[in-house]
Design a protein around this motif. Structure first.
Motif, PDB file in Angstrom:
ATOM      1  N   ARG A  50       0.835  -1.205   0.000  1.00 23.36           N
ATOM      2  CA  ARG A  50       0.000   0.000   0.000  1.00 23.36           C
ATOM      3  C   ARG A  50       0.870   1.255   0.000  1.00 23.36           C
ATOM      4  NH1 ARG A  50      -2.820  -3.263   3.502  1.00 23.36           N
ATOM      5  NH2 ARG A  50      -1.928  -2.263   5.344  1.00 23.36           N
ATOM      6  N   GLU A  51       1.873   1.262   0.848  1.00 24.54           N
ATOM      7  CA  GLU A  51       2.765   2.425   0.924  1.00 24.54           C
ATOM      8  C   GLU A  51       3.511   2.633  -0.386  1.00 24.54           C
ATOM      9  OE1 GLU A  51       5.202   1.769   4.381  1.00 24.54           O
ATOM     10  OE2 GLU A  51       3.535   2.158   5.747  1.00 24.54           O
ATOM     11  N   MET A  52       3.923   1.541  -1.008  1.00 27.34           N
ATOM     12  CA  MET A  52       4.663   1.643  -2.256  1.00 27.34           C
ATOM     13  C   MET A  52       3.781   2.208  -3.370  1.00 27.34           C
ATOM     14  SD  MET A  52       6.946  -1.256  -4.141  1.00 27.34           S
ATOM     15  CE  MET A  52       7.865  -1.550  -2.647  1.00 27.34           C
ATOM     16  N   SER A  53       2.538   1.791  -3.409  1.00 26.12           N
ATOM     17  CA  SER A  53       1.667   2.248  -4.497  1.00 26.12           C
ATOM     18  C   SER A  53       1.170   3.667  -4.290  1.00 26.12           C
ATOM     19  CB  SER A  53       0.493   1.288  -4.688  1.00 26.12           C
ATOM     20  OG  SER A  53      -0.367   1.337  -3.576  1.00 26.12           O
ATOM     21  N   PRO A  71       3.751   8.931  -7.298  1.00 24.98           N
ATOM     22  CA  PRO A  71       2.861   8.022  -8.028  1.00 24.98           C
ATOM     23  C   PRO A  71       2.340   8.627  -9.339  1.00 24.98           C
ATOM     24  CG  PRO A  71       2.311   8.018  -5.699  1.00 24.98           C
ATOM     25  CD  PRO A  71       3.310   9.125  -5.912  1.00 24.98           C
ATOM     26  N   ALA A  72       2.375   9.944  -9.449  1.00 26.27           N
ATOM     27  CA  ALA A  72       1.930  10.613 -10.679  1.00 26.27           C
ATOM     28  C   ALA A  72       3.061  10.773 -11.695  1.00 26.27           C
ATOM     29  CB  ALA A  72       1.333  11.980 -10.346  1.00 26.27           C
ATOM     30  N   GLY A  73       4.283  10.389 -11.301  1.00 21.13           N
ATOM     31  CA  GLY A  73       5.407  10.464 -12.224  1.00 21.13           C
ATOM     32  C   GLY A  73       6.207  11.746 -12.152  1.00 21.13           C
ATOM     33  N   ALA A  74       6.025  12.504 -11.102  1.00 26.75           N
ATOM     34  CA  ALA A  74       6.831  13.716 -10.924  1.00 26.75           C
ATOM     35  C   ALA A  74       8.162  13.331 -10.279  1.00 26.75           C
ATOM     36  CB  ALA A  74       6.102  14.726 -10.049  1.00 26.75           C
ATOM     37  N   LEU A  75       9.206  14.079 -10.622  1.00 24.40           N
ATOM     38  CA  LEU A  75      10.509  13.895  -9.996  1.00 24.40           C
ATOM     39  C   LEU A  75      10.712  15.044  -9.020  1.00 24.40           C
ATOM     40  CD1 LEU A  75      13.280  12.448  -9.768  1.00 24.40           C
ATOM     41  CD2 LEU A  75      14.087  13.956 -11.605  1.00 24.40           C
ATOM     42  N   LEU A  76      10.972  14.694  -7.772  1.00 23.82           N
ATOM     43  CA  LEU A  76      11.250  15.689  -6.739  1.00 23.82           C
ATOM     44  C   LEU A  76      12.686  15.501  -6.286  1.00 23.82           C
ATOM     45  CD1 LEU A  76       8.091  15.126  -4.472  1.00 23.82           C
ATOM     46  CD2 LEU A  76       8.320  16.711  -6.401  1.00 23.82           C
ATOM     47  N   VAL A  99      10.349  -0.793 -11.068  1.00 21.74           N
ATOM     48  CA  VAL A  99      10.937  -0.982  -9.743  1.00 21.74           C
ATOM     49  C   VAL A  99       9.894  -1.568  -8.786  1.00 21.74           C
ATOM     50  CG1 VAL A  99      11.947   0.200  -7.744  1.00 21.74           C
ATOM     51  CG2 VAL A  99      12.691   0.807 -10.055  1.00 21.74           C
ATOM     52  N   GLU A 100       8.694  -1.017  -8.826  1.00 22.19           N
ATOM     53  CA  GLU A 100       7.617  -1.534  -7.971  1.00 22.19           C
ATOM     54  C   GLU A 100       7.327  -3.000  -8.266  1.00 22.19           C
ATOM     55  OE1 GLU A 100       3.899   0.734  -7.206  1.00 22.19           O
ATOM     56  OE2 GLU A 100       4.919   2.304  -8.332  1.00 22.19           O
ATOM     57  N   GLY A 101       7.252  -3.331  -9.541  1.00 19.22           N
ATOM     58  CA  GLY A 101       6.954  -4.714  -9.923  1.00 19.22           C
ATOM     59  C   GLY A 101       7.990  -5.681  -9.395  1.00 19.22           C
ATOM     60  N   ILE A 102       9.251  -5.309  -9.501  1.00 18.17           N
ATOM     61  CA  ILE A 102      10.319  -6.169  -8.998  1.00 18.17           C
ATOM     62  C   ILE A 102      10.258  -6.248  -7.472  1.00 18.17           C
ATOM     63  CG2 ILE A 102      12.827  -6.344  -8.721  1.00 18.17           C
ATOM     64  CD1 ILE A 102      13.025  -5.381 -11.671  1.00 18.17           C
ATOM     65  N   ALA A 103      10.030  -5.114  -6.818  1.00 20.34           N
ATOM     66  CA  ALA A 103       9.954  -5.109  -5.350  1.00 20.34           C
ATOM     67  C   ALA A 103       8.778  -5.944  -4.859  1.00 20.34           C
ATOM     68  CB  ALA A 103       9.844  -3.679  -4.840  1.00 20.34           C
ATOM     69  N   LEU A 104       7.629  -5.806  -5.497  1.00 20.54           N
ATOM     70  CA  LEU A 104       6.446  -6.559  -5.076  1.00 20.54           C
ATOM     71  C   LEU A 104       6.643  -8.055  -5.294  1.00 20.54           C
ATOM     72  CD1 LEU A 104       3.640  -4.183  -6.390  1.00 20.54           C
ATOM     73  CD2 LEU A 104       4.443  -4.454  -4.031  1.00 20.54           C
ATOM     74  N   ALA A 105       7.209  -8.416  -6.437  1.00 21.17           N
ATOM     75  CA  ALA A 105       7.485  -9.829  -6.695  1.00 21.17           C
ATOM     76  C   ALA A 105       8.511 -10.357  -5.699  1.00 21.17           C
ATOM     77  CB  ALA A 105       7.970 -10.026  -8.132  1.00 21.17           C
ATOM     78  N   GLY A 106       9.491  -9.534  -5.363  1.00 20.85           N
ATOM     79  CA  GLY A 106      10.487  -9.926  -4.365  1.00 20.85           C
ATOM     80  C   GLY A 106       9.860 -10.158  -3.002  1.00 20.85           C
ATOM     81  N   MET A 107       8.876  -9.317  -2.646  1.00 26.18           N
ATOM     82  CA  MET A 107       8.169  -9.523  -1.378  1.00 26.18           C
ATOM     83  C   MET A 107       7.424 -10.850  -1.385  1.00 26.18           C
ATOM     84  SD  MET A 107       6.556  -5.944  -0.138  1.00 26.18           S
ATOM     85  CE  MET A 107       6.849  -4.665  -1.329  1.00 26.18           C
ATOM     86  N   ASP A 108       6.778 -11.150  -2.502  1.00 25.35           N
ATOM     87  CA  ASP A 108       6.056 -12.424  -2.605  1.00 25.35           C
ATOM     88  C   ASP A 108       7.004 -13.606  -2.428  1.00 25.35           C
ATOM     89  OD1 ASP A 108       3.640 -11.138  -3.057  1.00 25.35           O
ATOM     90  OD2 ASP A 108       3.747 -11.350  -5.237  1.00 25.35           O
ATOM     91  N   ILE A 109       8.168 -13.509  -3.037  1.00 24.12           N
ATOM     92  CA  ILE A 109       9.156 -14.580  -2.913  1.00 24.12           C
ATOM     93  C   ILE A 109       9.650 -14.667  -1.469  1.00 24.12           C
ATOM     94  CG2 ILE A 109      11.476 -15.318  -3.595  1.00 24.12           C
ATOM     95  CD1 ILE A 109      10.821 -14.072  -6.383  1.00 24.12           C
ATOM     96  N   GLY A 110       9.839 -13.525  -0.837  1.00 26.39           N
ATOM     97  CA  GLY A 110      10.258 -13.518   0.566  1.00 26.39           C
ATOM     98  C   GLY A 110       9.242 -14.174   1.482  1.00 26.39           C
ATOM     99  N   VAL A 111       7.961 -13.860   1.275  1.00 28.53           N
ATOM    100  CA  VAL A 111       6.900 -14.481   2.077  1.00 28.53           C
ATOM    101  C   VAL A 111       6.879 -15.988   1.836  1.00 28.53           C
ATOM    102  CG1 VAL A 111       4.391 -14.661   2.364  1.00 28.53           C
ATOM    103  CG2 VAL A 111       5.468 -12.409   2.231  1.00 28.53           C
TER     104      VAL A 111
END
Length: 191
Positions: A50-53, A71-76, A99-111
């Motif tokens: 949730r925090e990532m998205s 999340p809107a694609g702005a660079l700060l 990056v999100e996709g890899i992180a989320l898949a990595g979390m699934d693998i970790g679980v």
């Protein structure tokens, strides 16, 4: 993991099992703990998802101010919006999604890995107490092999992410110092 080593290690847990009426109670207790651990890990990863998205994706490089992709694609950079074109914003979003996709898949693998570890310990304990240790190692290794395939799938996504990062760094100079991934990260992923 050799079954002899596993059995020897689990024999050290026998005093714990002796405190129960039956050895299988210890294995059941471990299994229940595993379920509890699995739920806790799942809750933590759900929160992280949730925090990532909804939150900003932070880019940290030693000696540089923190950069973020919203999340809107702005660079700060240091909290200040960097002026971007629609094409650059689209690249930022693509990079963020990769990056999100890899992180989320990595979390699934970790679980799944945490659950597998608890399952392996539970099966080994049950095998020790029941005397039926045949096939435990093969079953656990088969499950571990599935996780290895999933992890390899993450590595397979890195070349596209590297290409997106490099294209973004070329088109948006403010992002370039934060583009720290290189070919060695891709090449070393499987190791």
């Amino acid at each position: 993991m050799k079954m002899r080593i596993l059995v020897s290690t689990l024999l050290l847990a026998l005093p714990l099992a002796a405190c129960t009426d039956q050895g299988t109670d210890a294995a059941k207790s471990l299994s229940d703990t595993g379920s509890s651990i699995g739920r806790s890990v799942q809750e933590a990863t759900d929160k992280a998802r949730r925090e990532m998205s909804t939150g900003n994706f932070k880019l940290s490089v030693d000696g540089l101010p923190t950069a973020e992709i919203t999340p809107a694609g702005a660079l700060l950079i240091e909290g200040k919006d960097v002026v971007t074109t629609p094409a650059q914003r689209a690249q930022l979003l693509e990079y963020r999604h990769q990056v999100e996709g890899i992180a989320l898949a990595g979390m699934d693998i970790g679980v799944a890995g945490a659950n597998l570890g608890v399952k392996a310990a539970g099966e080994a304990l049950k095998g020790v107490f029941s005397g039926q240790t045949e096939g435990i190692e093969q079953r656990i290794n088969a499950e571990a092999d599935k996780l290895k395939v999933q992890a390899k799938g993450l590595c397979d996504k890195l070349p596209a992410m590297l290409a997106t990062q490099q294209a973004l760094a070329a088109s948006l100079p403010a992002f370039a110092p934060y583009a720290t991934m290189d070919q060695t990260d891709v090449d070393g992923c499987d190791e």
